[in-house]
Design a protein around this motif. Structure first.
Motif, PDB file in Angstrom:
ATOM      1  N   ALA C 380      24.736 -24.528  -5.470  1.00 56.00           N
ATOM      2  CA  ALA C 380      25.283 -24.616  -4.116  1.00 56.00           C
ATOM      3  C   ALA C 380      25.109 -23.297  -3.380  1.00 56.00           C
ATOM      4  N   LEU C 381      25.232 -22.198  -4.096  1.00 53.57           N
ATOM      5  CA  LEU C 381      25.209 -20.883  -3.462  1.00 53.57           C
ATOM      6  C   LEU C 381      23.790 -20.329  -3.455  1.00 53.57           C
ATOM      7  N   GLY C 382      23.247 -20.028  -2.284  1.00 52.20           N
ATOM      8  CA  GLY C 382      21.884 -19.524  -2.168  1.00 52.20           C
ATOM      9  C   GLY C 382      21.824 -18.016  -2.185  1.00 52.20           C
ATOM     10  N   GLY C 383      20.621 -17.490  -2.414  1.00 49.01           N
ATOM     11  CA  GLY C 383      20.408 -16.056  -2.331  1.00 49.01           C
ATOM     12  C   GLY C 383      20.243 -15.362  -3.670  1.00 49.01           C
ATOM     13  N   GLN C 384      20.421 -16.103  -4.769  1.00 48.92           N
ATOM     14  CA  GLN C 384      20.243 -15.510  -6.098  1.00 48.92           C
ATOM     15  C   GLN C 384      18.796 -15.055  -6.284  1.00 48.92           C
ATOM     16  N   LYS C 385      18.610 -14.110  -7.202  1.00 50.59           N
ATOM     17  CA  LYS C 385      17.266 -13.548  -7.392  1.00 50.59           C
ATOM     18  C   LYS C 385      16.289 -14.566  -7.972  1.00 50.59           C
ATOM     19  N   SER C 386      16.765 -15.416  -8.835  1.00 46.77           N
ATOM     20  CA  SER C 386      15.827 -16.356  -9.439  1.00 46.77           C
ATOM     21  C   SER C 386      16.552 -17.648  -9.750  1.00 46.77           C
ATOM     22  N   GLN C 387      15.779 -18.637 -10.065  1.00 47.61           N
ATOM     23  CA  GLN C 387      16.356 -19.939 -10.359  1.00 47.61           C
ATOM     24  C   GLN C 387      16.560 -20.102 -11.857  1.00 47.61           C
ATOM     25  N   ASP C 388      17.550 -20.858 -12.208  1.00 46.74           N
ATOM     26  CA  ASP C 388      17.768 -21.182 -13.613  1.00 46.74           C
ATOM     27  C   ASP C 388      16.667 -22.129 -14.079  1.00 46.74           C
ATOM     28  N   ALA C 389      16.527 -22.254 -15.399  1.00 51.93           N
ATOM     29  CA  ALA C 389      15.436 -23.037 -15.982  1.00 51.93           C
ATOM     30  C   ALA C 389      15.491 -24.495 -15.537  1.00 51.93           C
ATOM     31  N   THR C 390      16.682 -25.062 -15.443  1.00 51.67           N
ATOM     32  CA  THR C 390      16.786 -26.466 -15.040  1.00 51.67           C
ATOM     33  C   THR C 390      16.240 -26.670 -13.636  1.00 51.67           C
ATOM     34  N   SER C 391      16.624 -25.792 -12.719  1.00 55.65           N
ATOM     35  CA  SER C 391      16.115 -25.921 -11.357  1.00 55.65           C
ATOM     36  C   SER C 391      14.605 -25.790 -11.338  1.00 55.65           C
ATOM     37  N   MET C 392      14.065 -24.843 -12.103  1.00 59.20           N
ATOM     38  CA  MET C 392      12.610 -24.669 -12.127  1.00 59.20           C
ATOM     39  C   MET C 392      11.928 -25.933 -12.651  1.00 59.20           C
ATOM     40  N   SER C 393      12.509 -26.527 -13.689  1.00 62.41           N
ATOM     41  CA  SER C 393      11.917 -27.761 -14.207  1.00 62.41           C
ATOM     42  C   SER C 393      11.937 -28.855 -13.153  1.00 62.41           C
TER      43      SER C 393
END
Lengths: 437, 437, 437
Positions: C380-393
């Motif tokens: 929900a919260l944007g702006g993080q440096k990178s995406q978690d593995a699930t999101s990338m998948s």
């Protein structure tokens, strides 16, 4: 062409071949060569002692594609005499002392007007550079930087007794006829004076190879071309345009006698059979390099021009232009050695063996391995850690003999030398396990 | 499109372009941006001083593919006051202090209930992180970890004076019309507040590039898009779906002002012309990287979604997410420099030169080399160790001008810069040696 | 075959599986095996306790392609007695002491005539080598070099009480029927006596895998083959020639219990699905190797002979023939470990999961990304440096679900493990974002 099973590979060349090539190169070295004239003719005379050359004379003024065969250059003498009356430089002392194709000149000049006509290599102060000016009429001398830097101011007497007259461009060729008229072109430039590696080495190697091939029955026809660089190849292509479609493989040779590792420069196509064959052979030579085509170098520039795009690569040892002796008086008979010439000869022989010996076998027992043991083709005792090279060659040939792989493909995929693959194929054929694809 | 011989390449951009871009970025930096609202509009106002932008307002609630244009966010003030009545944080002090799209809130909370609404970076304790919550209604503050760790227990007064109301999403675009309607899309996100590299740098660079291009007659049409990240690109694609087939090349720009080496991320296709052109240019830049497409990053995510699969790559310097300043208050005007912006500008200019200047020539003298010497295109004196770059370019172009190689292919194969290949092609054309393929 | 969405991946195997496999290997170890005879039958008896094997007896003399099923070998006892009347070697002490398939012999020989019949490994003086002579009739003993070097001159009494008689070649197979009759062939050789890694490990692992699979509903049918090396595979292929077209994937297993890193040897095709699946799994294993096909090794030699060219690769840990214990008495039960067997089991399970779980999804919302956030599939919260593995998948699957990429292709291109890609595809399917291509 039809790929038939060859009669077998040739024996290794005798060790002494390096001495033979060296001796021939040494005879060629002192001759005053240029792109035209008696130097070329005398060189062809010497080579004719080894191979039955056909000689061609193409008149000055003949149009060859975008070029015109130039006038013949005659050089009788050339010298500079210093303010003190002493000879500063004399063409009689070294064939490189005069810029090749210098126009006649006689005059007295102060040092600062003379200087632009004297070529040196400041970075290699003790050697004479090699310079030419075939198409821009000028005169010049080549000298060691050390000698030139000692010249005092004053007036210098210059005399270049040369002549540019209608004559002809001369080249020689030899065709070893094989079973088919498909050709392997082997070409070396004949124009450089007194440079041992570039290209007395190539001329002598090709003539020796031609002599050896003469005694051999081959599948391919082998054309040996000894012609002046650039204009000679252009002239040959211009006069043989309708025959170039017969050329299946080709190599330009130069600088094949120095201590450097062998180098192959790919044809413009990059994946021609000759490219694969040379890459395969050099892949089994320590330190060897295979480099991509570029349009600078020797006569592959012409053979690989887009209107021809022939499958012609270039073979040399050290890459031209990268070794300090290149195009200087240091490229002398000490710079080439019989053992390196013999090594180059062997490499060419291996490539010819591939060109001659490649065929596409078909495994006649393709389902599972045939039982090699009962045919005496496999170690009787099982359980060893690894197989000997012969067994591996047999297994590779059987496995890949699906009609889609020639022996060269098999050598490439297996990493085994072509000669071992070829020997295995012969053995399997003899046992009725392989047929023609 | 028809590939015709271009009119020639442009001059190098003036050195001062870096200062111009930096000055523009500095003007954009303080504006309070979000994905909607007056911040975007004020940013477009500033950019309009450089390029004649067309502005679009898309009403809240508009369906754009799977998304809905959100309500407009208005933020008037936001602060937290501590138990001692002192201001703990005030949005007036820094644009990053409030989570972007925070909903209105007013209340008094004990510290432990407040904490989940305060975002910090414990690993970088002195910077303010950048956080957003566009689609999940919440409120929050961003602060340095150091400041937050000093907060005493007690009751805190929180006030977020914001509003989410029907309005519109705003974006600007500029089309530089070329000879054809085939397009080069250049896109930068306009939504980040007070982050200099990400993406005041990209906005300022694109506007400056548009200004330079405006004065140039081009083959391609150039579309510059300044739109909020994700929802803006989606909105644009949704409204221009029937025009996307015109896009032959595209680049997303972000983070183009930092000291890192240039990076190009390939389009999803991986082998589009833009991928080859960028790889070629960066291949001649020390330290540059070319990385594969991945579906995380900037708006290439949308352009390269499978339903579009446009030839759009992404250009940046340091890779986003990998440098510590990324999405923090440290991405300020000290983090970008005029010389890096100028370098990015130059790289884009070179790519545009390739897109504009690529053509496929045909060697009109394809059999052997033409005699360059008599045309003054080749060194008169022979025998040098190597050829100068100009001669090599001429030889490469002639050799590859078989109608199958465009100038970019020639640059790729030769390893020479496109501009040298293009200059050689022009020279050869001028001498009647090349025609159109 | 039709690629349908699978029902989901299986759970990880229990940790204890390594102990189970080890215990089974330990039971197999002492059995006196050869390519025919009661040793094979007793081994199949033991395996039948785990999996419902179908047993085949093929009579001696049966023609199988280029081979003939040999006579059955019966060995009752074998020994050498020294000049002093003491036993020098006794087959009763170690199964490797007699050359496998030794013909009967009884005689008294001086040491120098005996020596050629005694096989040792001078480089590993304390181990007994493993030797066979299936097709060349001879007799012999295998002993440690140390023992042999102590033998005094004199007369030795040799007794090999063996027999070669008409009988049969025995093999076992088990077919786990899946939803389709397309097959995954898993094959291990059953002929080696008392060598733990080669191949009690492979036999035990396959039987355990078969037992686990028996409880699982699969898409593919799984054929497990336990047959003597070379002649067994040839016999099976000869009798099942008309069924080999059903084999979509295959693996030969051997040496799967040692401490070495996993190794996969590609099928002759090199780019079969099994080659890609194994390369993918091993690409995520530290130290793993993927090596090219060569026609030496185990029964992949037969499956990959040109008349079959089946998509069958080979899985092992240390490469056979490269570790000192290979084919010696040092390949004993200390050389294999439960944890390595469990690791090999896990790798095979992952490959089966890929074979079972691969499918080609179609993004039903292909234009731009779908809004994952409102479906709870995105932070929900944007702006993080990178995406978690699930999101990338999730992003990778959506991006590549154009109907041209199966999940394995997605895993290959993204570099993410297949299981994560598969989980993401399931999640997206469940949300109605993916359909069948």
């Amino acid at each position: 062409m039809e790929h038939v099973k060859p009669d077998g590979l040739e024996q290794s060349p005798p060790i002494s071949v390096g001495d033979d090539i060296y001796a021939l190169a040494a005879r060629l070295f002192p001759i005053r060569r240029s792109i035209t004239g008696d130097g070329v003719r005398r060189t062809l005379d010497v080579l004719s002692g080894h191979v039955a050359l056909e000689r061609h004379e193409v008149p000055s003024g003949t149009q060859v594609f975008d070029w015109t065969v130039p006038k013949e250059w005659i050089i009788r003498s050339a010298s500079i005499t210093g303010p003190d009356g002493q000879r500063v430089v004399d063409f009689a002392d070294h064939n490189l002392h005069v810029v090749n194709y210098s126009v006649p000149y006689k005059g007295i000049l102060p040092l600062d007007e003379l200087r632009p006509h004297i070529h040196t290599l400041p970075g290699q102060p003790d050697v004479i550079p090699y310079r030419t000016s075939y198409y821009a009429p000028t005169w010049g001398f080549c000298m060691s930087y050390d000698r030139v830097s000692q010249l005092p101011d004053g007036l210098y007497r210059v005399e270049v007794d040369s002549e540019l007259k209608d004559g002809s461009l001369t080249y020689g060729e030899y065709l070893h006829r094989g079973k088919t008229e498909r050709e392997f072109l082997l070409s070396a430039h004949i124009c450089h004076p007194s440079l041992a590696n570039d290209n007395c080495s190539g001329l002598a190697l090709l003539a020796t190879l031609a002599k050896h091939l003469a005694a051999r029955e081959t599948r391919y026809s082998y054309r040996f071309l000894f012609a002046p660089g650039t204009i000679g190849a252009i002239t040959w292509l211009s006069r043989n345009e309708d025959r170039t479609h017969l050329i299946d493989h080709g190599l330009v040779l130069s600088c094949v006698g120095d201590a450097g590792s062998p180098t192959y420069k790919r044809s413009r196509r990059g994946d021609a059979f000759i490219d694969r064959a040379m890459a395969h052979v050099l892949g089994h030579e320590a330190g060897a390099k295979v480099i991509d085509f570029s349009p600078y170098g020797y006569d592959e520039r012409q053979y690989c021009s887009p209107g021809f795009n022939l499958p012609v690569g270039m073979f040399q040892r050290s890459v031209h232009g990268t070794f300090p002796e290149y195009h200087t008086s240091a490229d002398n008979l000490d710079f080439i050695r019989p053992e390196h010439l013999a090594d180059s000869f062997r490499i060419l022989s291996e490539v010819i063996d591939i060109v001659e010996g490649d065929w596409t076998p078909l495994n006649l027992v393709p389902k599972c391995e045939p039982q090699l043991g009962r045919r005496g083709l496999y170690a009787a005792l099982g359980g060893q850690k690894s197989q000997d090279a012969t067994s591996m060659s047999l297994l590779w040939v059987l496995n890949l003999a699906d009609g889609q792989h020639s022996l060269l493909s098999m050598a490439e995929r297996s990493g085994l030398p072509f000669r071992e693959i070829a020997a295995a194929a012969t053995m399997l054929s003899d046992h009725g396990l392989l047929g023609d694809a």
